[in-house]
Write an enzyme that holds these catalytic residues in place. Structure first.
Site, PDB file in Angstrom:
ATOM      1  N   LYS A  76      -2.054   0.281  -4.608  1.00  0.00           N
ATOM      2  CA  LYS A  76      -1.662   1.169  -3.516  1.00  0.00           C
ATOM      3  C   LYS A  76      -2.248   2.547  -3.786  1.00  0.00           C
ATOM      4  O   LYS A  76      -2.013   3.148  -4.832  1.00  0.00           O
ATOM      5  CB  LYS A  76      -0.140   1.255  -3.416  1.00  0.00           C
ATOM      6  CG  LYS A  76       0.324   2.261  -2.376  1.00  0.00           C
ATOM      7  CD  LYS A  76       1.803   2.208  -2.156  1.00  0.00           C
ATOM      8  CE  LYS A  76       2.246   3.281  -1.190  1.00  0.00           C
ATOM      9  NZ  LYS A  76       3.684   3.217  -0.931  1.00  0.00           N
ATOM     10  N   ARG A  81       5.601   7.993   7.361  1.00  0.00           N
ATOM     11  CA  ARG A  81       6.570   8.959   6.822  1.00  0.00           C
ATOM     12  C   ARG A  81       7.381   9.584   7.949  1.00  0.00           C
ATOM     13  O   ARG A  81       8.562   9.892   7.766  1.00  0.00           O
ATOM     14  CB  ARG A  81       5.848  10.009   5.976  1.00  0.00           C
ATOM     15  CG  ARG A  81       5.262   9.388   4.704  1.00  0.00           C
ATOM     16  CD  ARG A  81       4.486  10.367   3.839  1.00  0.00           C
ATOM     17  NE  ARG A  81       3.797   9.679   2.752  1.00  0.00           N
ATOM     18  CZ  ARG A  81       2.831  10.209   2.016  1.00  0.00           C
ATOM     19  NH1 ARG A  81       2.445  11.458   2.218  1.00  0.00           N
ATOM     20  NH2 ARG A  81       2.269   9.502   1.053  1.00  0.00           N
ATOM     21  N   GLU A 130      -4.429  -2.965 -12.345  1.00  0.00           N
ATOM     22  CA  GLU A 130      -3.094  -2.960 -11.722  1.00  0.00           C
ATOM     23  C   GLU A 130      -2.687  -4.387 -11.333  1.00  0.00           C
ATOM     24  O   GLU A 130      -1.561  -4.820 -11.585  1.00  0.00           O
ATOM     25  CB  GLU A 130      -3.093  -2.072 -10.463  1.00  0.00           C
ATOM     26  CG  GLU A 130      -3.066  -0.579 -10.729  1.00  0.00           C
ATOM     27  CD  GLU A 130      -1.666  -0.089 -11.124  1.00  0.00           C
ATOM     28  OE1 GLU A 130      -0.735  -0.891 -11.235  1.00  0.00           O
ATOM     29  OE2 GLU A 130      -1.529   1.134 -11.344  1.00  0.00           O
ATOM     30  N   LYS A 132      -3.474  -1.740  -0.357  1.00  0.00           N
ATOM     31  CA  LYS A 132      -3.002  -0.841   0.690  1.00  0.00           C
ATOM     32  C   LYS A 132      -3.612   0.538   0.515  1.00  0.00           C
ATOM     33  O   LYS A 132      -3.610   1.037  -0.613  1.00  0.00           O
ATOM     34  CB  LYS A 132      -1.470  -0.759   0.591  1.00  0.00           C
ATOM     35  CG  LYS A 132      -0.803   0.193   1.529  1.00  0.00           C
ATOM     36  CD  LYS A 132       0.650   0.283   1.197  1.00  0.00           C
ATOM     37  CE  LYS A 132       1.283   1.323   2.082  1.00  0.00           C
ATOM     38  NZ  LYS A 132       2.668   1.561   1.731  1.00  0.00           N
ATOM     39  N   SER A 157       0.034   2.643   8.832  1.00  0.00           N
ATOM     40  CA  SER A 157       0.368   3.372  10.054  1.00  0.00           C
ATOM     41  C   SER A 157      -0.799   4.208  10.584  1.00  0.00           C
ATOM     42  O   SER A 157      -1.053   4.233  11.779  1.00  0.00           O
ATOM     43  CB  SER A 157       1.581   4.257   9.790  1.00  0.00           C
ATOM     44  OG  SER A 157       1.345   5.142   8.710  1.00  0.00           O
ATOM     45  N   TYR A 217       1.343  -3.357  12.262  1.00  0.00           N
ATOM     46  CA  TYR A 217       2.241  -2.993  13.366  1.00  0.00           C
ATOM     47  C   TYR A 217       1.827  -3.674  14.666  1.00  0.00           C
ATOM     48  O   TYR A 217       2.585  -3.690  15.622  1.00  0.00           O
ATOM     49  CB  TYR A 217       2.279  -1.464  13.524  1.00  0.00           C
ATOM     50  CG  TYR A 217       2.760  -0.794  12.254  1.00  0.00           C
ATOM     51  CD1 TYR A 217       4.113  -0.754  11.947  1.00  0.00           C
ATOM     52  CD2 TYR A 217       1.859  -0.271  11.319  1.00  0.00           C
ATOM     53  CE1 TYR A 217       4.564  -0.187  10.766  1.00  0.00           C
ATOM     54  CE2 TYR A 217       2.293   0.289  10.134  1.00  0.00           C
ATOM     55  CZ  TYR A 217       3.644   0.326   9.863  1.00  0.00           C
ATOM     56  OH  TYR A 217       4.081   0.860   8.678  1.00  0.00           O
TER      57      TYR A 217
HETATM   58  C1  PBG Z   1       6.522   4.328   0.479  1.00  0.00           C
HETATM   59  C2  PBG Z   1       5.721   3.561   1.461  1.00  0.00           C
HETATM   60  C3  PBG Z   1       4.712   4.129   2.245  1.00  0.00           C
HETATM   61  C4  PBG Z   1       4.233   3.127   3.064  1.00  0.00           C
HETATM   62  C5  PBG Z   1       4.945   1.961   2.772  1.00  0.00           C
HETATM   63  N1  PBG Z   1       5.858   2.238   1.762  1.00  0.00           N
HETATM   64  C6  PBG Z   1       4.237   5.527   2.334  1.00  0.00           C
HETATM   65  C7  PBG Z   1       3.986   6.308   1.147  1.00  0.00           C
HETATM   66  O1  PBG Z   1       3.662   5.764   0.075  1.00  0.00           O
HETATM   67  O2  PBG Z   1       4.132   7.510   1.248  1.00  0.00           O
HETATM   68  C8  PBG Z   1       3.145   3.336   4.077  1.00  0.00           C
HETATM   69  C9  PBG Z   1       3.020   2.349   5.159  1.00  0.00           C
HETATM   70  C10 PBG Z   1       2.265   2.845   6.340  1.00  0.00           C
HETATM   71  O3  PBG Z   1       1.661   3.932   6.347  1.00  0.00           O
HETATM   72  O4  PBG Z   1       2.252   2.101   7.332  1.00  0.00           O
HETATM   73  N2  PBG Z   1       7.137   3.659  -0.522  1.00  0.00           N
END
Ligand code: PBG
Length: 338
Positions: free
Chosen positions: A208, A218, A247, A262, A288, A327
């Protein structure tokens, strides 16, 4: 005009790759990757109340739903052939705190949504739950912080274990730690075994990245305005690729059943490297900001939504994914079902 001859000539290609592309039936016959609704996981945002739908401004077409409405969304997903939903809570402000203790409250939004979906759908759809503290902390970080705001690793892992076990007890099928602390997969796995949750899976957010594509998420979970600083001391540097393999190797060794990369589209190279190096199911999160980018292009008249959604999702299959969190999942599943 001179007649073509059968003598070898550089102007005649050894083959014509356009031949198999000529007709629809032929393209279908040679197609290498097929996207189906079973490849999709649908992220859903939960909010308090009854009969509530709150649109998320930076994610046009995406809303937060109260628990009763989340059940309806899960039923729609099931009916469209989507195998799994991913849940994220928008915790009320008065329940957010410095240590995010609400994360392991068995009556928090997340646990109530898990139980409601399980009551309505049983094992006809999977429930994947996010493990990280950011929807519960007053500072928006994924873990516990020290006086300098540094996110503490081992103390955070202990909190995540409580959160994961609480979710498993509520009925979660797949625990998905998205926090990027070191050692959390093994510690959570041991706790799940001790709690006799032998068949609760772990999908590790293994690679990630500290990405600029998470902004609308967020907003959706209400942590954007609270977040101080960034998440670069735990999420990965977008410049790195070998590190993603380390990782993934560690998370598999610690007991992950599947791994995630991600964000999605900017990291297709990482997906391919992970798939080539490890014989595990790999998932991508089309996050997102990626969704918002597609919707902005559609709104500007620059793209056709349906074609863009199906093309991007198919590209994840081509890169080696077993599935994609998106989504657009319900929309895509309905397109695929015709
Ligand atoms: C946080 C988390 C995030 C997302 C999923 N879990 C955001 C971040 O790490 O700040 C992002 C998912 C998205 O942007 O659709 N644990």
């Amino acid at each position: 005009m001179t007649k073509p001859t059968l003598t070898a000539s550089p102007s005649y290609p050894a083959s014509r790759l356009r031949r198999t592309r000529t007709t629809g039936w032929s393209r279908a016959m040679v197609r290498e990757n097929i996207l189906t609704p079973a490849d999709l996981i649908w992220p859903l945002f939960i909010t308090e109340g009854k009969g509530v739908e709150e649109p998320v401004a930076s994610l046009p077409g995406v809303s937060r739903w109260s628990v009763d409405n989340i059940v309806k969304r899960a039923q729609e997903a099931r009916d469209a052939g989507i195998p799994c939903v991913a849940l994220f809570p928008n915790t009320p402000t008065d329940k957010r705190s410095e240590n995010g203790a609400e994360a392991s409250n068995p009556d928090n939004l997340m646990c109530r949504a898990i139980r409601a979906i399980k009551d309505a759908c049983g094992n006809d759809i999977g429930i994947l739950t996010d493990v990280a503290l950011d929807p519960y902390t007053s500072h928006g970080q994924d873990g516990l912080i020290d006086a300098d705001g540094y996110v503490l690793n081992d103390e955070t892992v202990a909190a995540l274990v409580d959160q994961a076990v609480t979710q498993a007890e509520a009925g979660a099928d797949i625990i998905a730690p998205s926090d990027m602390m070191d050692g959390r997969i093994g510690t959570i796995r041991r706790a799940l075994e001790m709690g006799e949750h032998h068949n609760v899976q772990i999908m590790a957010y293994a690679a990630k990245y500290a990405s600029a594509f998470y902004g609308p998420f967020r907003d959706a979970v209400g942590s954007r305005g609270l977040l101080k600083g960034d998440k670069k001391s735990y999420q990965m540097d977008p410049a790195n690729s070998d590190e993603a393999l380390r990782e993934v190797a560690m998370d598999i060794a610690e007991g992950a059943d599947s791994v995630m990369v991600k964000p999605g589209l900017p990291y297709l190279d990482i997906i391919r490297r992970v798939k080539d190096n490890f014989a595990v199911p790999v998932f991508a999160y089309q996050v997102s900001g990626e969704y918002a980018m597609i919707e902005a292009a559609v709104a500007a008249g620059a793209a056709d939504r349906d074609a863009m959604v199906l093309e991007t999702l198919t590209s994840f299959k081509r890169a080696g994914c077993s599935g994609v969190l998106t989504y657009h999942a319900l929309h895509a599943a309905r397109l695929l079902n015709g």
